[in-house]
Scaffold this active site. Structure first.
Site, mmCIF file in Angstrom:
data_model
loop_
_atom_site.group_PDB
_atom_site.id
_atom_site.type_symbol
_atom_site.label_atom_id
_atom_site.label_comp_id
_atom_site.label_asym_id
_atom_site.label_seq_id
_atom_site.Cartn_x
_atom_site.Cartn_y
_atom_site.Cartn_z
ATOM 1 N N TYR A 1 0.822 -1.213 0.000
ATOM 2 C CA TYR A 1 0.000 0.000 0.000
ATOM 3 C C TYR A 1 0.859 1.267 0.000
ATOM 4 O O TYR A 1 0.469 2.292 0.531
ATOM 5 C CB TYR A 1 -0.930 0.005 1.217
ATOM 6 C CG TYR A 1 -2.058 -1.022 1.138
ATOM 7 C CD1 TYR A 1 -2.123 -1.954 0.117
ATOM 8 C CD2 TYR A 1 -3.049 -1.057 2.107
ATOM 9 C CE1 TYR A 1 -3.142 -2.887 0.045
ATOM 10 C CE2 TYR A 1 -4.077 -1.983 2.048
ATOM 11 C CZ TYR A 1 -4.121 -2.899 1.016
ATOM 12 O OH TYR A 1 -5.136 -3.827 0.960
ATOM 13 N N ASP B 1 -1.487 -18.484 0.428
ATOM 14 C CA ASP B 1 -2.607 -19.303 -0.013
ATOM 15 C C ASP B 1 -2.768 -20.527 0.878
ATOM 16 O O ASP B 1 -3.897 -20.916 1.229
ATOM 17 C CB ASP B 1 -2.451 -19.698 -1.488
ATOM 18 C CG ASP B 1 -1.026 -20.075 -1.862
ATOM 19 O OD1 ASP B 1 -0.115 -19.885 -1.042
ATOM 20 O OD2 ASP B 1 -0.820 -20.549 -2.993
ATOM 21 N N LYS C 1 4.863 -15.059 0.334
ATOM 22 C CA LYS C 1 4.621 -15.583 -1.011
ATOM 23 C C LYS C 1 5.942 -15.571 -1.759
ATOM 24 O O LYS C 1 6.061 -15.097 -2.889
ATOM 25 C CB LYS C 1 3.558 -14.756 -1.738
ATOM 26 C CG LYS C 1 3.011 -15.426 -3.007
ATOM 27 C CD LYS C 1 2.353 -16.764 -2.744
ATOM 28 C CE LYS C 1 1.843 -17.372 -4.043
ATOM 29 N NZ LYS C 1 1.416 -18.776 -3.872
ATOM 30 N N ASP D 1 -4.637 -7.551 5.162
ATOM 31 C CA ASP D 1 -5.955 -7.005 4.864
ATOM 32 C C ASP D 1 -6.910 -8.119 4.448
ATOM 33 O O ASP D 1 -8.045 -8.216 4.924
ATOM 34 C CB ASP D 1 -5.822 -5.962 3.749
ATOM 35 C CG ASP D 1 -7.045 -5.065 3.622
ATOM 36 O OD1 ASP D 1 -8.019 -5.258 4.377
ATOM 37 O OD2 ASP D 1 -7.033 -4.178 2.757
ATOM 38 N N ASP E 1 -10.130 -10.305 6.937
ATOM 39 C CA ASP E 1 -11.538 -10.457 6.589
ATOM 40 C C ASP E 1 -11.949 -11.925 6.635
ATOM 41 O O ASP E 1 -13.064 -12.257 7.068
ATOM 42 C CB ASP E 1 -11.812 -9.875 5.191
ATOM 43 C CG ASP E 1 -12.044 -8.374 5.234
ATOM 44 O OD1 ASP E 1 -11.641 -7.742 6.232
ATOM 45 O OD2 ASP E 1 -12.626 -7.826 4.281
#
Length: 363
Positions: free
Chosen positions: A138, A221, A188, A245, A249
């Site tokens: 970000y 993942d 990742k 982020d 959720d």
């Protein structure tokens, strides 16, 4: 008696509705404690302000906020203003200016709620996500080239600094030391050949300072499957800005939904004010209907109390939330009930003022 000055930014959509109930509960908790005061200043910075002034907050907004001990945010976002404008002109500048480099999001199944995961109970769902909050994916570096042409392109550059990674890693490791001693790191490195190996490398250099904490690295993942299949193995999850982020959720979903998901944007050193907000966003489709779930906002207020140095009142607020949920009589529609936003806030205040063992029915 100590007084904490709190800047309240109700924001857009359901933000004013849920923050109103959060403040109501905070005032009740303050009165009950009797050892400190909260002084609230309400700031009308939102998308309506943007439509009038062409900006989400005044030019000196950051300087205004600097004088406060904490910031209590409702939600930001309205269909009339692009999300990249509302977020990048309000939430992100606050996070970065005040070095709120920890985004802390509990994923805990509260008493009285059921997880959508089969056979998972409260003891299986109690972990916390530590999201790096000021850099990473970000970062505001990039742009567009040749707009409106067939060769138009866009570039967004992620920025990872040793300083930024070390400080959030040490926070997560310290937190794990106070909890159950496990950190799951989201990476990742098999796909992002530069940033993620560097992220892993710096975290490994920090872990030697915490030999009593178990640290495991997971491709993001694969880690997301653990949230669903084996959440009981999780304690502290450390993730980059983007991965945190997304994962938070998912964490909210497995413990009851975004309506019960709190968050803190924290400057651990307390050199600057920290900001506390529900995860769920502005939900413009239900704004003004009085049906929004205020629990996430109320719980975020409890997190603010703890950060300000009042852990006992904070714990009492969470216990009051659980008492209301366990009784099952006062719930908003997202939790299968018919209660209004205000009715839930009132019920939490009553539970705070008249505590009973969680699960005990009122006589």
């Amino acid at each position: 008696m100590r007084t904490h000055r709190i800047a309240v930014i109700p924001g857009d959509g359901i933000g004013p509705e849920v923050v109103r109930e959060g403040v109501k509960v905070l005032e009740a908790a303050t009165t009950r404690a009797g050892t400190f005061r909260l002084e609230f200043d309400w700031l009308p910075w939102n998308c309506s302000y943007y439509r009038r002034h062409g900006r989400m907050m005044p030019k000196d907004g950051i300087e205004q906020l600097r004088a406060y001990d904490g910031i209590y945010l409702g939600a930001v976002g309205d269909p009339s203003v692009p999300d990249h404008v509302s977020v990048w002109q309000l939430i992100l500048p606050i996070r970065k200016a005040f070095q709120q480099y920890v985004n802390l999001r509990p994923a805990k199944l509260l008493a009285g709620l059921e997880s959508p995961l089969r056979h998972k109970e409260a003891r299986d769902l109690d972990f916390v996500i530590v999201r790096e909050n000021t850099e990473g994916e970000y970062s505001d570096i990039g742009g567009r080239l040749h707009p409106g042409t067939p060769v138009e392109m866009a570039v967004q550059t992620s920025v990872f600094t040793r300083y930024g990674i070390e400080r959030v890693a040490r926070y997560a490791l310290s937190l794990a030391r106070r909890r159950r001693g496990r950190v799951a790191v989201a990476t990742k490195s098999n796909g992002l050949a530069h940033t993620m190996p560097y992220w892993d490398e710096v975290i490994r250099s920090c872990r030697v300072e915490f030999p009593d904490v178990d640290v495991s690295f997971y491709h993001v993942d694969a880690l997301s499957t653990l949230f669903v299949l084996r959440p009981e193995t999780l304690d502290v999850v450390l993730a980059t800005n983007l991965f945190g982020d997304i994962l938070s959720d998912l964490g909210a979903a497995v413990v009851g939904g975004l309506g019960v998901a709190p968050a803190g944007n924290i400057n651990p050193e307390k050199r600057f004010p920290s900001m506390f907000e529900p995860v769920h966003g502005s939900a413009p489709d239900i704004a003004g209907k009085g049906i929004a779930n205020p629990i996430a906002a109320i719980w975020s207020g409890a997190m603010m109390l703890e950060h300000l140095g009042h852990p006992e009142p904070a714990a009492e607020v969470v216990r009051a939330i659980e008492q209301v949920l366990a009784e099952g009589r006062v719930r908003t529609r997202d939790l299968g009930g018919t209660a209004s936003t205000e009715e839930v806030g009132d019920a939490v205040v009553r539970a705070l003022e008249h505590p009973r063992p969680v699960g005990e029915r009122p006589r």
